[in-house]
Design a protein around this motif. Structure first.
Motif, PDB file in Angstrom:
ATOM      1  N   ILE B  27       0.855  -1.186   0.000  1.00 27.36           N
ATOM      2  CA  ILE B  27       0.000   0.000   0.000  1.00 27.36           C
ATOM      3  C   ILE B  27       0.889   1.234   0.000  1.00 27.36           C
ATOM      4  O   ILE B  27       1.874   1.317   0.739  1.00 27.36           O
ATOM      5  CB  ILE B  27      -0.943   0.016   1.229  1.00 27.36           C
ATOM      6  CG1 ILE B  27      -1.945  -1.143   1.152  1.00 27.36           C
ATOM      7  CG2 ILE B  27      -1.703   1.344   1.322  1.00 27.36           C
ATOM      8  CD1 ILE B  27      -2.837  -1.295   2.361  1.00 27.36           C
ATOM      9  N   SER B  64      -7.105  -1.499   5.539  1.00 32.09           N
ATOM     10  CA  SER B  64      -7.231  -2.137   4.221  1.00 32.09           C
ATOM     11  C   SER B  64      -8.251  -3.277   4.284  1.00 32.09           C
ATOM     12  O   SER B  64      -8.790  -3.688   3.264  1.00 32.09           O
ATOM     13  CB  SER B  64      -5.879  -2.679   3.751  1.00 32.09           C
ATOM     14  OG  SER B  64      -5.495  -3.779   4.552  1.00 32.09           O
ATOM     15  N   ARG B  67     -11.446  -1.702   3.502  1.00 34.38           N
ATOM     16  CA  ARG B  67     -11.220  -0.760   2.393  1.00 34.38           C
ATOM     17  C   ARG B  67     -11.576   0.679   2.774  1.00 34.38           C
ATOM     18  O   ARG B  67     -11.904   1.489   1.902  1.00 34.38           O
ATOM     19  CB  ARG B  67     -11.979  -1.208   1.127  1.00 34.38           C
ATOM     20  CG  ARG B  67     -11.580  -2.601   0.663  1.00 34.38           C
ATOM     21  CD  ARG B  67     -12.094  -2.940  -0.707  1.00 34.38           C
ATOM     22  NE  ARG B  67     -11.595  -2.056  -1.739  1.00 34.38           N
ATOM     23  CZ  ARG B  67     -10.370  -2.091  -2.233  1.00 34.38           C
ATOM     24  NH1 ARG B  67      -9.510  -2.974  -1.811  1.00 34.38           N
ATOM     25  NH2 ARG B  67     -10.009  -1.238  -3.173  1.00 34.38           N
ATOM     26  N   SER B  70      -9.088   3.210   1.360  1.00 31.59           N
ATOM     27  CA  SER B  70      -9.179   3.675  -0.026  1.00 31.59           C
ATOM     28  C   SER B  70      -9.851   5.035  -0.139  1.00 31.59           C
ATOM     29  O   SER B  70      -9.858   5.649  -1.210  1.00 31.59           O
ATOM     30  CB  SER B  70      -9.934   2.649  -0.884  1.00 31.59           C
ATOM     31  OG  SER B  70     -11.250   2.519  -0.394  1.00 31.59           O
ATOM     32  N   GLU B  77      -3.128   0.337  -3.881  1.00 28.77           N
ATOM     33  CA  GLU B  77      -2.991  -0.956  -3.199  1.00 28.77           C
ATOM     34  C   GLU B  77      -2.759  -2.056  -4.219  1.00 28.77           C
ATOM     35  O   GLU B  77      -3.353  -2.056  -5.292  1.00 28.77           O
ATOM     36  CB  GLU B  77      -4.301  -1.220  -2.425  1.00 28.77           C
ATOM     37  CG  GLU B  77      -4.299  -2.506  -1.627  1.00 28.77           C
ATOM     38  CD  GLU B  77      -5.683  -2.807  -1.019  1.00 28.77           C
ATOM     39  OE1 GLU B  77      -6.227  -1.951  -0.307  1.00 28.77           O
ATOM     40  OE2 GLU B  77      -6.195  -3.909  -1.296  1.00 28.77           O
TER      41      GLU B  77
END
Lengths: 282, 265
Positions: B27, B64, B67, B70, B77
């Protein structure tokens, strides 16, 4: 110069500035009240104007002002929410955000007569709407847009990121987060902006003078394409009859009524905001 | 048996054992790499703590799994995150579905400007319509599981803002539990609460682990010793080691771990 002296000097300057501003404001309010109060009566508020305003009352002017401002507020609120949400939630580029915010600030500083001229050229001549209170409301809404948008944007933007993250972490979509988390909070900011914008809009003469109002001979509008008379334009018309004491007194009476309307809007909005905010602030 | 079949059986067995797995996870945010080729697993119905120095990528790893990371501007990622053996990007129709299965509690207790009861139902009521009686039942169950019911049962309609910080954090846990997730992620949930509330939250987590897989980021090594069944040690975006506390303490010659765990004794 000692630090203590500097501090005292600064404090005195602040107090002096406050006193001057307060004195000017009190002087203004007192003058309007003293000169306008004798004209105020139930008849004055409820009767239509006669003899170009020198006789009768200001019923249609109150109706005209209220209709235009209320419709402008209804037009501008969804727009302001949309623009502020777009700015805070959808524009990711800092550069683009800066450009849009600068544009809004510039729009906020545009002289009101410019809006009037734009309305005259675009709506009255361009689209052929004629003199119409509805066009006046659109122009007032355009004038109010940056104030309300900036106020709403600042409120939404000040909501800590953790609230968005918590909403997303609970499986809420972006639209649900906007609807259930951001909008209820942004509403306080929008009400504050609306309060400031309404107070400004209801007292405006220049932007609506050429496009929405007639100085005399109008009643309550029966359609969108009719002119109205508003309190500010009525005061302007009466102020031009300086040699007629009755007209002047009615002018002061109309000014006092306008001031009371602004005060009423402000207080209502403040109470409304306080009640909404109570126990709901993030 | 061919090599491929053996591999399949192995991965099925692993999926039965582990609730969450990260495979070769990299990431970066903007041009800054945060996690470098991280592979680790988080066993079912256990409390796993992710530990490591500040800036080692613990929260990024945790974020992560549902998510939520994000949402960060510039987030990139690669690799895979698996939930019960399925890649999280493919196993769920939408990211919202994933987040309903993988609940998350953040470092700072965050209550919404409404009543205690409405806070518990804040997430679930947006996903499905609940009758009054069902809503009351869901709220009570979630608050009981978060060991907060006894403290708030007489004031469910009061603003949640009136609760203490520790109670607010347990309210956040209750709000997540109301969603009936399978995995519970906690990002330093006790970082800003008093010692009594820390114990209350820890007891809540211990009572929950039989039904949920719990993954928690913590800086508190004493807390890790008290509640962790499994530990993932991260440094500079890399997994240094993972396993039980005893395994990690006894079976390593790595200076980084030694130095870090010296603070425990």
């Amino acid at each position: 110069m000692t630090r203590q002296f500097k501090s005292r000097l600064f404090n005195s300057a602040v107090v002096a500035a406050l006193l001057i501003a307060t004195c000017v404001m009190i002087g203004l309010i007192m003058t309007i009240f003293i000169k306008g109060a004798p004209a105020i009566s139930l008849d004055f508020i409820t009767a239509p104007a006669q003899n170009f305003g020198a006789g009768g009352g200001i019923a249609y002017q109150i109706i005209g002002s209220l209709i235009m401002v209320a419709v402008a507020a209804c037009l501008v609120m969804p727009m302001a929410f949309g623009v502020s949400l777009y700015l805070s939630e959808f524009v990711t580029s800092a550069h683009m955000k800066k450009i849009l915010l600068t544009a809004l600030l510039t729009l906020n500083g545009v002289p009101s007569i410019t809006f009037g001229i734009f309305g005259l050229i675009f709506f009255v001549y361009g689209l052929g709407t004629g003199i119409s209170w509805f066009v006046g409301s659109i122009i007032l809404a355009m004038m109010m847009l940056p104030t309300i948008t900036l106020s709403t944007y600042q409120t939404i933007n000040s909501i800590p990121t953790i609230y968005r993250e918590n909403a997303y972490a609970l499986g809420m979509s972006q639209s649900q987060t906007i609807w259930h988390v951001l909008l209820p909070q942004g509403f306080h900011g929008a009400v504050t902006g609306l309060l400031i914008a309404l107070a400004r809009a209801i007292g405006e003469t220049a932007p609506i003078m050429f496009i929405a109002t007639a100085f005399s001979g109008v009643s309550a509008p029966r359609g969108l394409n009719e002119p109205v008379s508003t309190l500010p334009t009525h005061i302007l018309a009466l102020a031009q009859q300086a040699t007629n004491p009755q007209a002047l007194q009615n002018g002061w009476g109309a000014a006092l009524t306008l001031m009371c309307l602004v005060l009423f809007f402000s207080l209502t909005a403040l109470i409304f905001r306080y009640k909404l905010q109570k126990g709901q602030t993030l | 048996m061919t090599y491929g079949v053996m591999e399949d059986i192995k991965s099925i067995q692993q999926a039965e054992k582990d609730a969450v797995e990260a495979e070769c996870l990299c990431i970066s945010i903007g041009d800054t790499p945060i996690l470098k080729d991280v592979s680790c697993c988080f066993p079912r119905h256990k409390i796993t703590t992710i530990v490591g120095p500040s800036g080692s990528g613990k929260s990024t790893l945790l974020r992560s799994f549902n998510r939520i990371g994000s949402l960060t501007h510039g987030y990139k990622e690669s690799g895979a995150v698996k939930l019960f053996g399925c890649d999280v990007t493919g196993a769920f129709e939408t990211v919202e579905d994933l987040r309903q299965s993988v609940g998350m509690v953040f470092q700072k207790a965050c209550v919404f400007p409404c009543s205690i009861k409405d806070n518990v139902l804040f997430g679930i009521s947006k996903q499905r319509k609940l009758s009054k009686s069902v809503a009351a039942e869901v709220a009570e169950t979630a608050l009981r599981r978060a060991t907060l019911w006894e403290e708030v049962k007489d004031r469910l309609d009061e603003p949640a803002i009136s609760l203490s910080l520790g109670q607010k954090q347990r309210l956040c846990i209750a709000r997540v539990l109301a969603m009936q997730p399978k995995v519970l992620l906690l990002d330093e949930p006790t970082a800003s609460v008093d010692p009594l509330s820390v114990r209350a939250i820890e007891n809540t987590l211990l009572s929950l682990k039989s039904d949920y897989t719990i993954i928690m980021v913590t800086h508190d090594l004493h807390q890790m010793r008290r509640i962790a069944d499994h530990i993932v040690f991260l440094q500079d975006g890399d997994i240094v080691t993972q396993g039980t506390l005893e395994t990690i303490k006894n079976n390593t010659d790595d200076d980084r771990i030694k130095t870090y765990f010296e603070t425990l004794t």
